[in-house]
Design a protein around this motif. Structure first.
Motif, PDB file in Angstrom:
ATOM      1  N   LEU A 135       0.440  -6.006  -6.002  1.00 56.25           N
ATOM      2  CA  LEU A 135       1.361  -4.915  -5.678  1.00 56.25           C
ATOM      3  C   LEU A 135       0.644  -3.590  -5.424  1.00 56.25           C
ATOM      4  O   LEU A 135       1.213  -2.683  -4.828  1.00 56.25           O
ATOM      5  N   LYS A 136      -0.603  -3.505  -5.864  1.00 54.38           N
ATOM      6  CA  LYS A 136      -1.350  -2.255  -5.759  1.00 54.38           C
ATOM      7  C   LYS A 136      -1.505  -1.864  -4.286  1.00 54.38           C
ATOM      8  O   LYS A 136      -1.869  -2.677  -3.445  1.00 54.38           O
ATOM      9  N   ASN A 137      -1.216  -0.624  -3.979  1.00 56.17           N
ATOM     10  CA  ASN A 137      -1.338  -0.048  -2.642  1.00 56.17           C
ATOM     11  C   ASN A 137      -0.458  -0.746  -1.601  1.00 56.17           C
ATOM     12  O   ASN A 137      -0.793  -0.797  -0.426  1.00 56.17           O
ATOM     13  N   ARG A 138       0.661  -1.306  -2.030  1.00 53.50           N
ATOM     14  CA  ARG A 138       1.621  -1.915  -1.107  1.00 53.50           C
ATOM     15  C   ARG A 138       2.923  -1.143  -1.175  1.00 53.50           C
ATOM     16  O   ARG A 138       3.291  -0.607  -2.206  1.00 53.50           O
ATOM     17  N   GLU A 139       3.606  -1.156  -0.088  1.00 53.66           N
ATOM     18  CA  GLU A 139       4.913  -0.516  -0.033  1.00 53.66           C
ATOM     19  C   GLU A 139       5.983  -1.603  -0.039  1.00 53.66           C
ATOM     20  O   GLU A 139       5.948  -2.521   0.777  1.00 53.66           O
TER      21      GLU A 139
ATOM     22  N   ALA B 116      13.798  -8.142  -2.307  1.00 54.05           N
ATOM     23  CA  ALA B 116      13.443  -9.482  -1.836  1.00 54.05           C
ATOM     24  C   ALA B 116      11.969  -9.570  -1.454  1.00 54.05           C
ATOM     25  O   ALA B 116      11.384 -10.658  -1.442  1.00 54.05           O
ATOM     26  N   SER B 117      11.332  -8.449  -1.168  1.00 56.61           N
ATOM     27  CA  SER B 117       9.906  -8.449  -0.825  1.00 56.61           C
ATOM     28  C   SER B 117       9.038  -8.869  -2.001  1.00 56.61           C
ATOM     29  O   SER B 117       7.924  -9.353  -1.804  1.00 56.61           O
TER      30      SER B 117
END
Length: 104
Positions: free
Chosen positions: A14-18, A23-24
């Motif tokens: 999840l780090k550095n993700r938008e 549901a993502s």
């Protein structure tokens, strides 16, 4: 613990993700681990959750009903069974049925 490992691997993915929608998260959790196999992710809908709104509950476990009667601090033992809730106010005494004050 196994759950700590799962949290750690998913947090790294999840780090550095938008994330645009809840549901993502499903796709990210599936991709978080490759070996020995990807995590099994179950996407749940409203039918998965149980409806407890029809259940009643006891508002108080105080063995006395009136002012000056026994209080919760006087209870020495509690026994839950299909026949109801029973309490003892001393260890050698008899089990007594708990007076019910039901809330719906």
């Amino acid at each position: 613990m196994e759950c700590d490992s799962m949290h750690s691997t998913t947090e790294r993915k999840l780090k550095n993700r938008e994330i645009d929608t809840p549901a993502s998260y499903v796709d990210i959790y599936k991709l978080a681990r490759k070996n020995p196999k990807p995590y099994d992710v179950m996407y749940v809908n409203h039918s998965f959750f149980k409806d407890y709104s029809d259940l009643s509950f006891i508002s108080s476990i105080s063995p006395g009903l009136n002012v000056g009667d026994l209080s919760v601090a006087d209870i020495k033992a509690i026994r839950y069974s299909a026949g109801g809730i029973h309490v003892k106010v001393d260890f050698e005494g008899e089990w007594k049925i708990l007076p019910r004050r039901m809330v719906w």
